[in-house]
Design an enzyme around this catalytic site. Structure first.
Site, PDB file in Angstrom:
ATOM      1  N   ARG A   1       2.402   4.276  -4.399  1.00 16.33           N
ATOM      2  CA  ARG A   1       1.367   3.742  -5.281  1.00 16.33           C
ATOM      3  C   ARG A   1       1.877   2.420  -5.859  1.00 16.33           C
ATOM      4  NH1 ARG A   1       0.643   7.404  -9.978  1.00 16.33           N
ATOM      5  NH2 ARG A   1      -0.383   8.743  -8.466  1.00 16.33           N
TER       6      ARG A   1
ATOM      7  N   GLN B   1       5.863  -0.953  -9.506  1.00 17.06           N
ATOM      8  CA  GLN B   1       5.053  -1.774 -10.407  1.00 17.06           C
ATOM      9  C   GLN B   1       5.206  -3.254 -10.071  1.00 17.06           C
ATOM     10  OE1 GLN B   1       5.283   0.274 -14.585  1.00 17.06           O
ATOM     11  NE2 GLN B   1       7.234   0.641 -13.573  1.00 17.06           N
TER      12      GLN B   1
ATOM     13  N   ASP C   1       5.850   9.443 -10.519  1.00 17.97           N
ATOM     14  CA  ASP C   1       5.436   8.279 -11.297  1.00 17.97           C
ATOM     15  C   ASP C   1       6.649   7.456 -11.741  1.00 17.97           C
ATOM     16  OD1 ASP C   1       2.769   8.809 -11.084  1.00 17.97           O
ATOM     17  OD2 ASP C   1       2.561   9.716 -13.060  1.00 17.97           O
TER      18      ASP C   1
ATOM     19  N   THR D   1      -5.629  -0.351  -8.626  1.00 17.31           N
ATOM     20  CA  THR D   1      -6.116  -1.420  -9.494  1.00 17.31           C
ATOM     21  C   THR D   1      -7.608  -1.261  -9.711  1.00 17.31           C
ATOM     22  OG1 THR D   1      -6.359  -3.818  -9.767  1.00 17.31           O
ATOM     23  CG2 THR D   1      -6.431  -2.982  -7.520  1.00 17.31           C
TER      24      THR D   1
END
Length: 298
Positions: free
Chosen positions: A171, A150, A121, A213
């Site tokens: 991701r 991000q 993450d 999302t």
């Protein structure tokens, strides 16, 4: 939203636990695994399990966290629909990069023996560089290792271009951390547009986008683009958070033959679950509104 945030800040932890329970699997590894089994058998959804708890500073606490991940690996080793997500601040980055990287490597190596995918993450901007360095170093050795980027950060397109030459799972999400205007987009519409652009860029560079999302227009825009490009259904997936009500859209994705994965957090200590929910609710007006509606509706 200011009123909602005030209500959330004042809400007792016990109420957060009670009314935000749909967003956390529960306490202990068994709760996370049970939830993963349930949503896979009933809904056909895949999962990534996440141990809640950040900012671990003491070595003994870091080692205890590493041992939890080893037990998680044992618990999901016969569940190909489950992956594991983890964070640098759980694993010793507050002591040193070398210490954290070695702990990450231990976990990824153990997971590789059972072909379990591990996702690293991404936390706030202060950890971006070190997280990417550790990822690239371990990715050199293991293939079962992915990263999170991000779309709100201005740097993300360049980070995609600089990712490892071996294709990897990435991701791509807006990101929950509030970042200053000098390093990040401030308008959610711009963040969603950038997310779509990042999906395209990831595919262009041979990576496997994990499109994270809940925004239905963005999901459908990605669907249309992927269909138009004829991208194989095993070359990407969609991801959402446990508890966010997107059942119809999730089932549509499954029926299309695409992977739909839920992020399933659980806690060894309930204080981490409460912290997680307050942060999620504070960052997401829609989730906050749902919880407050549940609270006063009951």
């Amino acid at each position: 939203m200011d009123l909602k945030r005030t209500i959330l800040d004042l809400m007792p932890d016990m109420l957060v636990r009670t009314f935000a329970a749909p967003y956390c699997a529960g306490k202990g590894i068994s709760s996370g695994v049970a939830k993963a089994d349930e949503i896979h058998s009933k809904l056909g959804l895949s999962t990534t399990l996440d141990l809640l708890g950040e900012e671990v500073f003491k070595r003994e606490d870091v080692e205890a966290t590493v041992q939890v991940y080893f037990r998680m690996i044992e618990a999901v080793k016969d569940r190909p629909f489950a992956t594991i997500s983890l964070k640098p601040t759980q694993l010793g980055i507050n002591e040193s990069e070398a210490y954290c990287q070695e702990n990450l490597r231990r976990i990824v190596a153990a997971a590789a023996e059972h072909k379990i995918h591990i996702t690293l993450d991404m936390e706030d901007r202060h950890f971006t560089d070190v997280t990417l360095r550790m990822f690239k170093a371990i990715r050199n050795e293991f293939d079962n290792f992915g990263i999170v980027l991000q779309s709100r950060l201005f740097r993300t397109p360049e980070d995609i271009k600089a990712l490892h030459t071996k294709p990897c799972k990435v991701r791509i999400c807006i990101g929950i951390y509030k970042e200053p205007a000098e390093v990040a987009l401030q308008d959610k519409r711009d963040m969603k547009e950038k997310l779509f652009e990042c999906v395209q860029l990831l595919l262009e560079h041979g990576h496997y986008p994990e499109i994270a999302t809940h925004d239905e227009p963005t999901v459908r825009r990605c669907m249309a683009y992927l269909d138009q490009r004829g991208v194989a259904k095993d070359a990407y997936e969609f991801q959402m958070l446990l508890g966010v009500p997107r059942m119809e859209l999730q089932q549509e994705i499954v029926k299309r033959g695409q992977v739909m994965r839920l992020y399933v957090p659980f806690a060894e200590d309930w204080k981490y679950a409460v912290h997680y929910m307050k942060r999620r609710l504070g960052a997401n007006p829609a989730m906050a509104a749902m919880v407050i509606k549940n609270l006063f509706g009951r």
